[in-house]
Motif scaffolding. Structure first.
Motif, PDB file in Angstrom:
ATOM      1  N   HIS A  50       0.830  -1.207   0.000  1.00 19.22           N
ATOM      2  CA  HIS A  50       0.000   0.000   0.000  1.00 19.22           C
ATOM      3  C   HIS A  50       0.859   1.249   0.000  1.00 19.22           C
ATOM      4  O   HIS A  50       0.359   2.340  -0.240  1.00 19.22           O
ATOM      5  N   ASP A  51       2.119   1.094   0.286  1.00 20.81           N
ATOM      6  CA  ASP A  51       2.991   2.264   0.412  1.00 20.81           C
ATOM      7  C   ASP A  51       3.624   2.642  -0.935  1.00 20.81           C
ATOM      8  O   ASP A  51       3.686   3.820  -1.287  1.00 20.81           O
ATOM      9  N   ALA A  52       4.081   1.629  -1.653  1.00 17.09           N
ATOM     10  CA  ALA A  52       4.656   1.794  -2.994  1.00 17.09           C
ATOM     11  C   ALA A  52       5.702   2.900  -3.075  1.00 17.09           C
ATOM     12  O   ALA A  52       5.581   3.869  -3.827  1.00 17.09           O
ATOM     13  N   THR A  53       6.736   2.783  -2.277  1.00 18.92           N
ATOM     14  CA  THR A  53       7.850   3.741  -2.313  1.00 18.92           C
ATOM     15  C   THR A  53       9.098   3.018  -2.816  1.00 18.92           C
ATOM     16  O   THR A  53       9.102   1.779  -2.908  1.00 18.92           O
ATOM     17  N   PRO A  54      10.160   3.808  -3.123  1.00 18.25           N
ATOM     18  CA  PRO A  54      11.399   3.121  -3.533  1.00 18.25           C
ATOM     19  C   PRO A  54      11.885   2.123  -2.470  1.00 18.25           C
ATOM     20  O   PRO A  54      12.462   1.101  -2.803  1.00 18.25           O
ATOM     21  N   LEU A  55      11.651   2.423  -1.196  1.00 18.26           N
ATOM     22  CA  LEU A  55      12.102   1.515  -0.138  1.00 18.26           C
ATOM     23  C   LEU A  55      11.365   0.167  -0.212  1.00 18.26           C
ATOM     24  O   LEU A  55      11.998  -0.904  -0.131  1.00 18.26           O
ATOM     25  N   THR A  56      10.041   0.242  -0.386  1.00 16.70           N
ATOM     26  CA  THR A  56       9.294  -1.024  -0.456  1.00 16.70           C
ATOM     27  C   THR A  56       9.681  -1.798  -1.716  1.00 16.70           C
ATOM     28  O   THR A  56       9.707  -3.031  -1.721  1.00 16.70           O
ATOM     29  N   GLN A  57       9.967  -1.045  -2.774  1.00 22.29           N
ATOM     30  CA  GLN A  57      10.422  -1.721  -4.005  1.00 22.29           C
ATOM     31  C   GLN A  57      11.777  -2.421  -3.770  1.00 22.29           C
ATOM     32  O   GLN A  57      12.000  -3.546  -4.216  1.00 22.29           O
ATOM     33  N   ASN A  58      12.647  -1.695  -3.025  1.00 22.76           N
ATOM     34  CA  ASN A  58      13.950  -2.287  -2.684  1.00 22.76           C
ATOM     35  C   ASN A  58      13.769  -3.585  -1.902  1.00 22.76           C
ATOM     36  O   ASN A  58      14.469  -4.566  -2.124  1.00 22.76           O
ATOM     37  N   LEU A  59      12.820  -3.518  -0.956  1.00 22.27           N
ATOM     38  CA  LEU A  59      12.557  -4.691  -0.129  1.00 22.27           C
ATOM     39  C   LEU A  59      12.138  -5.884  -1.009  1.00 22.27           C
ATOM     40  O   LEU A  59      12.629  -7.012  -0.835  1.00 22.27           O
ATOM     41  N   MET A  60      11.277  -5.585  -1.977  1.00 23.01           N
ATOM     42  CA  MET A  60      10.832  -6.670  -2.878  1.00 23.01           C
ATOM     43  C   MET A  60      12.002  -7.206  -3.723  1.00 23.01           C
ATOM     44  O   MET A  60      12.105  -8.411  -3.966  1.00 23.01           O
ATOM     45  N   ASP A  61      12.876  -6.297  -4.131  1.00 22.22           N
ATOM     46  CA  ASP A  61      14.039  -6.748  -4.915  1.00 22.22           C
ATOM     47  C   ASP A  61      14.920  -7.685  -4.089  1.00 22.22           C
ATOM     48  O   ASP A  61      15.438  -8.689  -4.590  1.00 22.22           O
ATOM     49  N   VAL A  62      15.083  -7.305  -2.809  1.00 21.95           N
ATOM     50  CA  VAL A  62      15.916  -8.140  -1.926  1.00 21.95           C
ATOM     51  C   VAL A  62      15.283  -9.520  -1.750  1.00 21.95           C
ATOM     52  O   VAL A  62      15.959 -10.552  -1.823  1.00 21.95           O
ATOM     53  N   LEU A  63      13.960  -9.512  -1.549  1.00 16.54           N
ATOM     54  CA  LEU A  63      13.256 -10.796  -1.377  1.00 16.54           C
ATOM     55  C   LEU A  63      13.344 -11.656  -2.630  1.00 16.54           C
ATOM     56  O   LEU A  63      13.406 -12.883  -2.578  1.00 16.54           O
ATOM     57  N   GLN A  64      13.331 -10.972  -3.757  1.00 23.90           N
ATOM     58  CA  GLN A  64      13.355 -11.672  -5.052  1.00 23.90           C
ATOM     59  C   GLN A  64      14.589 -12.586  -5.185  1.00 23.90           C
ATOM     60  O   GLN A  64      14.562 -13.589  -5.891  1.00 23.90           O
ATOM     61  N   GLU A  65      15.659 -12.196  -4.473  1.00 25.60           N
ATOM     62  CA  GLU A  65      16.886 -13.004  -4.556  1.00 25.60           C
ATOM     63  C   GLU A  65      16.704 -14.381  -3.914  1.00 25.60           C
ATOM     64  O   GLU A  65      17.401 -15.330  -4.250  1.00 25.60           O
ATOM     65  N   LYS A  66      15.801 -14.473  -2.938  1.00 24.92           N
ATOM     66  CA  LYS A  66      15.613 -15.735  -2.220  1.00 24.92           C
ATOM     67  C   LYS A  66      14.273 -16.398  -2.502  1.00 24.92           C
ATOM     68  O   LYS A  66      14.047 -17.536  -2.117  1.00 24.92           O
ATOM     69  N   ALA A  67      13.370 -15.661  -3.100  1.00 25.23           N
ATOM     70  CA  ALA A  67      12.015 -16.199  -3.260  1.00 25.23           C
ATOM     71  C   ALA A  67      11.361 -15.648  -4.522  1.00 25.23           C
ATOM     72  O   ALA A  67      11.850 -14.685  -5.116  1.00 25.23           O
ATOM     73  N   HIS A  68      10.284 -16.322  -4.894  1.00 21.52           N
ATOM     74  CA  HIS A  68       9.507 -15.812  -6.020  1.00 21.52           C
ATOM     75  C   HIS A  68       8.491 -14.813  -5.454  1.00 21.52           C
ATOM     76  O   HIS A  68       7.623 -15.174  -4.662  1.00 21.52           O
ATOM     77  N   VAL A  69       8.603 -13.547  -5.836  1.00 29.21           N
ATOM     78  CA  VAL A  69       7.801 -12.481  -5.222  1.00 29.21           C
ATOM     79  C   VAL A  69       6.759 -11.975  -6.218  1.00 29.21           C
ATOM     80  O   VAL A  69       7.070 -11.743  -7.392  1.00 29.21           O
ATOM     81  N   VAL A  89       2.721 -14.187   2.925  1.00 33.02           N
ATOM     82  CA  VAL A  89       2.238 -12.918   2.346  1.00 33.02           C
ATOM     83  C   VAL A  89       2.568 -11.807   3.328  1.00 33.02           C
ATOM     84  O   VAL A  89       2.361 -11.950   4.543  1.00 33.02           O
ATOM     85  N   ILE A  90       3.085 -10.711   2.816  1.00 34.56           N
ATOM     86  CA  ILE A  90       3.347  -9.562   3.697  1.00 34.56           C
ATOM     87  C   ILE A  90       2.492  -8.385   3.239  1.00 34.56           C
ATOM     88  O   ILE A  90       2.179  -8.238   2.047  1.00 34.56           O
ATOM     89  N   VAL A  91       2.116  -7.566   4.212  1.00 36.17           N
ATOM     90  CA  VAL A  91       1.310  -6.375   3.917  1.00 36.17           C
ATOM     91  C   VAL A  91       2.070  -5.163   4.429  1.00 36.17           C
ATOM     92  O   VAL A  91       2.414  -5.083   5.619  1.00 36.17           O
ATOM     93  N   ILE A  92       2.322  -4.240   3.518  1.00 37.81           N
ATOM     94  CA  ILE A  92       3.022  -3.005   3.891  1.00 37.81           C
ATOM     95  C   ILE A  92       1.994  -1.881   3.864  1.00 37.81           C
ATOM     96  O   ILE A  92       1.419  -1.564   2.813  1.00 37.81           O
ATOM     97  N   ASP A  93       1.768  -1.313   5.019  1.00 37.56           N
ATOM     98  CA  ASP A  93       0.746  -0.270   5.106  1.00 37.56           C
ATOM     99  C   ASP A  93       1.214   1.032   4.485  1.00 37.56           C
ATOM    100  O   ASP A  93       2.418   1.317   4.410  1.00 37.56           O
ATOM    101  N   ARG A  94       0.208   1.848   4.093  1.00 38.37           N
ATOM    102  CA  ARG A  94       0.520   3.169   3.552  1.00 38.37           C
ATOM    103  C   ARG A  94       1.228   3.993   4.653  1.00 38.37           C
ATOM    104  O   ARG A  94       0.865   3.895   5.818  1.00 38.37           O
ATOM    105  N   GLY A  95       2.238   4.726   4.255  1.00 35.83           N
ATOM    106  CA  GLY A  95       2.957   5.569   5.205  1.00 35.83           C
ATOM    107  C   GLY A  95       4.073   4.847   5.941  1.00 35.83           C
ATOM    108  O   GLY A  95       4.746   5.419   6.794  1.00 35.83           O
ATOM    109  N   PHE A  96       4.283   3.592   5.571  1.00 31.75           N
ATOM    110  CA  PHE A  96       5.323   2.785   6.235  1.00 31.75           C
ATOM    111  C   PHE A  96       6.695   3.460   6.107  1.00 31.75           C
ATOM    112  O   PHE A  96       7.415   3.644   7.099  1.00 31.75           O
ATOM    113  N   THR A  97       7.037   3.845   4.879  1.00 30.74           N
ATOM    114  CA  THR A  97       8.368   4.420   4.632  1.00 30.74           C
ATOM    115  C   THR A  97       8.528   5.741   5.374  1.00 30.74           C
ATOM    116  O   THR A  97       9.572   6.000   5.998  1.00 30.74           O
ATOM    117  N   GLY A  98       7.487   6.562   5.304  1.00 29.61           N
ATOM    118  CA  GLY A  98       7.548   7.862   5.966  1.00 29.61           C
ATOM    119  C   GLY A  98       7.795   7.709   7.459  1.00 29.61           C
ATOM    120  O   GLY A  98       8.658   8.388   8.030  1.00 29.61           O
TER     121      GLY A  98
END
Lengths: 370, 310
Positions: A50-69, A89-98
């Motif tokens: 729900h946050d969709a920031t560069p940080l959450t994208q980074n997190l998904m990239d990191v996970l991608q190395e070990k898992a199918h995301v 399944v993980i849920v990232i709330d809006r405003g997480f990065t902020g």
């Protein structure tokens, strides 16, 4: 390099040589790893971002190395988990990065269908990433640009990161260590067979004929040993490829380090083969001698079962066989140690290689038998 | 001079295998080296090939010391070993290519030489086959081809025709002649005296590590006698006939046993016709004629006390 090329060609041309080289160790590995194939499959992780920031994208990239995301919606969570389409399944709330940049303590929600260890690597991975992000946020003092620069440095590896083993991963790694024993067995058998090429050439007189040409004995031996080493490295490479691509084996932090340790062991196995061929009168005798030696050496070294289950006296005796040291080195490295951490084991392997080499070459080839 | 061996000595512990042997082989010769088993032939060949250390003397090949120029000299020598020595897991073509590469042949030149050697030995059509599918004779020819692929100036053939069929033997003998005509010097050892007689320009007989006789075939046979023997099988024999034969010029003796007359005469007198005339005059009939001249086999037997095939 005619001897080198010819030896490699001749060994690979004989299809039955592929049995000790590849088929035999691969079959044993298959037997052990097949039941664990489920445990080795890639984890499937769903992300509701729900946050969709560069940080959450980074997190998904990191996970991608070990898992199918894969990104999913809130409404899909339950269905996807119950239908076993995702392990976690993980849920990232809006405003997480902020919140994180402001040094607050936002949480990522995680869902799984069962208390399975399989999701542990993902959870630990997320935890590790978020912890790092929190630390960077602290020093960024709320400055978003500074924070992302810090994160970029983190991802480029400027920050040291310790490798942590987790329960499920350890089991898989121990499994890999165990099957490595079969590769060790295959290497010793194959090298024993390959080294007898000299005996075969002596039996059909071609060995002696070679020295009617300008070829020297030193050059012959050098090329012969080099060809055996190449074949041994090919064997390691092929078995590694099978384990990685077919069985998705976990080699720990560095496949290269494991390969390097096995490359050192290839020196041992080739020298071992030379010693056997030197001590044998003909191919048949060499075959018997290698069978008589390889099996107990592998048993003692822990290729078929953990050394710990053997009596103390046997464990002590096992220190005098090279298979013990290769498996100790492999175990250390797969469980997170660096090559430096396995220095003693590697040095002992070099020592074994030297001893076998001297045994294999001290008897000068007697060309005067002609 | 292709080979010059001076005072060669080779010992195996207490055994003196080669005893101060001196031997010269000229360019273009087919030189026969004969001797019973254990005479020292193989030691001499191995010494020429630099495969064994020597305990004394000097070997020069192509006027260069083997001690100083071994690698260079070896490039110009081809040896056909007594035991077939080819790779069973390589095809005939691959075998030749392998040996060609050992002599630094590469690329098109290698292909050309391999093709020539296979044609020369009559194996071109079966070049893609593995030696295990070959007959004994074909294996022998492949054994020879492997020694010829680099077109050596000196070829050493150690019993190249052992255990093969007459057709293959004939092929090999003709090949040796052709190689010699092309300029190669050949050292040839064989247990088959007729081959040596047919091929060799000079022959050395070795025993106990020494050369006990050396020369052309004629020179060697003259060593053991100046006589020849004619054995006649006759329908009837009478003493008048014996007297007549004894009076023929060059006849030394005439012995009668049953219906057989043995005539000893001086060599090369050509008096067989005159002896047959005597038989006709005495109204008898010739049933069989057998002439015995001094042979290399006889020379060998006389000098070594052993038959060549012992």
């Amino acid at each position: 390099m005619i001897i080198f090329i010819s030896n490699v060609q001749r060994m690979l041309r004989k299809k039955w040589n592929l049995i000790p080289m590849l088929v035999f160790p691969a079959a044993l590995i298959l037997l052990v790893m097949w039941p664990n194939m489920e445990g080795t499959r890639i984890l499937r992780v769903g992300v509701v971002d729900h946050d969709a920031t560069p940080l959450t994208q980074n997190l998904m990239d990191v996970l991608q190395e070990k898992a199918h995301v894969q990104k999913i919606r809130d409404t899909d969570i339950q269905v996807k988990l119950t239908e076993d389409l995702f392990d976690y399944v993980i849920v990232i709330d809006r405003g997480f990065t902020g919140k994180l940049i402001k040094n607050e303590n936002p949480m990522i929600k995680g869902y799984r269908i069962q208390e399975a260890n399989t999701s542990a690597p993902v959870r630990i991975g997320i935890e590790s990433f978020i912890n790092a992000a929190r630390n960077i946020a602290k020093v960024s003092e709320g400055d978003s640009d500074k924070f992302y620069r810090g994160m970029k440095d983190y991802q480029n590896g400027s920050f040291a990161m310790a490798y942590q083993t987790i329960e499920d991963g350890t089991r898989r790694k121990r499994n890999t260590v165990f099957v490595m024993g079969f590769l060790v067995l295959g290497m010793l058998f194959f090298s024993s067979i390959a080294a007898t090429l000299v005996l075969e050439d002596k039996q059909n007189n071609t060995f002696y004929r070679l020295f009617y040409s300008p070829l020297s004995l030193k050059s012959y031996m050098f090329q012969h040993i080099l060809s055996l080493l190449l074949l041994s490295l090919l064997q390691i490479g092929a078995i590694f490829a099978i384990m990685l691509l077919v069985f998705k084996a976990d080699f720990g932090p560095s496949v290269f380090n494991i390969f390097a340790v096995f490359a050192v062991f290839s020196l041992v196995s080739v020298s071992f083969g030379l010693a056997i061929s030197s001590a044998s009168k003909n191919k048949r005798q060499a075959s018997v001698v290698s069978s008589l030696l390889v099996t107990p050496i592998c048993m003692l070294g822990g290729c078929f079962w953990p050394r710990e289950i053997m009596p103390d006296i046997m464990i002590k005796i096992a220190d005098f066989v090279p298979t013990t040291w290769i498996l100790k080195a492999v175990e250390k490295i797969i469980l997170g140690s660096s090559l430096r951490g396995a220095t003693m084991e590697i040095l002992i392997l070099f020592l074994f290689a030297l001893i076998f080499f001297l045994v294999g070459t001290w008897r000068r080839v007697d060309l005067e038998k002609l | 001079m292709t080979v010059r061996i001076t005072n060669l000595v080779k010992r195996y512990n207490e055994l003196l295998a080669v005893d101060h042997l001196t031997l010269n082989i000229d360019q273009g010769e087919i030189f026969g080296l004969l001797g019973p088993n254990g005479a020292g032939k193989t030691s001499v060949i191995n010494a020429i090939m630099g495969l064994i250390g020597i305990d004394g003397g000097e070997i020069k090949i192509f006027d260069k010391s083997l001690n100083d120029f071994e690698r260079e000299i070896k490039k110009s020598i081809g040896i056909v070993p007594q035991d077939i020595a080819v790779f069973e897991d390589l095809t005939a073509y691959e075998n030749l290519a392998f040996f060609g590469k050992l002599y630094q042949l590469r690329g098109d030149l290698l292909k050309k030489r391999v093709e020539e050697a296979l044609h020369f030995t009559g194996l071109w059509e079966r070049r893609k086959e593995f030696p295990k599918k070959y007959s004994g004779g074909m294996k022998r020819r492949l054994n020879i081809a492997c020694a010829l692929v680099h077109q050596p100036k000196l070829i050493i053939m150690d019993e190249p025709t052992v255990g093969i069929d007459p057709q293959s033997r004939k092929h090999i003998i003709e090949s040796v002649k052709t190689l010699n005509q092309k300029g190669s010097t050949i050292i040839y050892t064989s247990h088959y005296m007729e081959e040596v007689e047919e091929l060799c320009t000079r022959i050395a007989i070795m025993d106990h590590g020494r050369i006990i006789a050396l020369g052309t075939k004629e020179e060697l046979t003259s060593l053991i006698g100046l006589e020849e023997k004619v054995v006649l099988g006759l329908a009837s024999v009478n003493y008048t006939l014996v007297d007549k034969i004894k009076k023929v010029a060059g006849v030394k003796d005439c012995v009668v046993t049953d219906h057989q007359v043995t005539v000893i005469s001086e060599r090369d007198k050509g008096n067989l016709g005159r002896i047959i005339d005597c038989v006709s005059d005495s109204e008898s009939e010739v049933l069989s004629i057998h002439m015995e001249k001094p042979t290399l086999e006889g020379v060998f037997l006389t000098l070594t006390g052993r038959s060549l095939r012992d």
